[in-house]
Design an enzyme around this catalytic site. Structure first.
Site, PDB file in Angstrom:
ATOM      1  N   LYS A 205       0.823  -1.204   0.000  1.00 49.46           N
ATOM      2  CA  LYS A 205       0.000   0.000   0.000  1.00 49.46           C
ATOM      3  C   LYS A 205       0.862   1.262   0.000  1.00 49.46           C
ATOM      4  CE  LYS A 205      -4.200  -2.042   1.876  1.00 49.46           C
ATOM      5  NZ  LYS A 205      -5.176  -2.092   2.980  1.00 49.46           N
ATOM      6  N   ARG A 241      -2.626  -9.942   5.728  1.00 46.90           N
ATOM      7  CA  ARG A 241      -3.153 -10.103   4.361  1.00 46.90           C
ATOM      8  C   ARG A 241      -2.098  -9.569   3.401  1.00 46.90           C
ATOM      9  NH1 ARG A 241      -6.064  -6.861   0.664  1.00 46.90           N
ATOM     10  NH2 ARG A 241      -7.615  -8.024  -0.588  1.00 46.90           N
TER      11      ARG A 241
END
Length: 264
Positions: A205, A241
């Site tokens: 991210k 994740r």
């Protein structure tokens, strides 16, 4: 503590920020699922709805068409690990659970479509409640995040979801500035102290990109992501994740063994 669970990301979308288009055929998705099992994945997280900046809105029917055949094919291939589906729509949740999924990963923590909590309860399925909302102004980002997640957990309980089936996710990459995300990361122990298992989802991210510095392609951020996994372990998270299953599985196991915390 128990072995860290690794959730592997399997996007069946044409436009996800990191791997959009790579696995949007059933054959490619099943091949990647097999690879992830070999790499030590615990949960395969299938996503049929991209939330990248500038994403294209799709119907629930399209989301079902992208996810249900993949869930069925993975099961028909004899893959028995948990399958979660990344959705906030109750009709999609019901369809994928009927097809063989075992968990729901709701990026709207049960507040976009409250019926999704009824579906999770009916199937006795674990549900991940990710911090997200329609505002991005906080008095104290960590305290406000925890309060809102606890409200969602309470709502899930009222809908009949068992406490042991409720997971919390701090929502890195959603409705927070980079500075607020760093504050949340540095205070993860406050969230894990609430008594619910916590999923940390930071893989590739923008926060990781900015911590690395300079321009990096999404798939060049795995080493930086790994640092967040270690921070998560230290804070007591129970799952991460990630896109790169193998790297995170090996590093988490070695790190926990070195610390004497491994119980796998």
């Amino acid at each position: 503590m128990g072995r860290l669970k690794v959730m592997g990301i399997l996007n069946t979308t044409p436009d996800s920020f990191s791997d959009g288009g790579k696995y949007n055929s059933v054959e490619a998705a099943v091949h990647r699922a097999r690879e992830m099992v070999e790499e030590g994945v615990d949960i395969i997280d299938i996503g049929g709805y991209s939330t990248r900046p500038g994403y294209t809105e799709i119907t629930a029917e399209t989301e079902i068409e992208r996810t249900v055949p993949v869930v069925k094919a993975i099961r028909e291939a004899g893959i028995t690990v948990d399958i979660s589906v990344d959705t906030f729509r109750s009709e999609v949740a019901r369809a994928v659970l009927e097809a063989g999924a075992t968990m729901i990963n709701d990026q709207w923590r049960g507040i976009y479509d409250e019926k999704i909590l009824d579906v999770a309860a009916a199937f006795d399925a674990p549900i991940f409640l990710m911090h997200n909302n329609n505002h991005s102004t906080y008095n104290n980002v960590t305290e406000d995040m925890i309060r809102e997640l606890k409200e969602s957990a309470d709502l899930a309980l009222k809908h009949g979801v068992k406490k042991e089936n409720i997971w919390l996710d701090p929502g890195i990459g959603f409705v927070k500035s980079r500075e607020e995300e760093l504050e949340v990361m540095r205070n993860l122990k406050q969230l894990t102290a609430e008594g619910y298992p916590v999923l940390l989802a930071t893989s590739r991210k923008r926060m990781v990109k900015e911590l690395i510095g300079g321009e990096t392609d999404a798939d060049d951020r795995d080493a930086g992501t790994l640092a967040t996994t270690i921070i998560g372990i230290e804070a007591g998270v129970k799952a991460v994740r990630v896109h790169n299953v193998k790297m995170n599985r090996q590093a988490a196991d070695v790190y926990m063994k070195l610390k004497g915390d491994y119980n796998g």
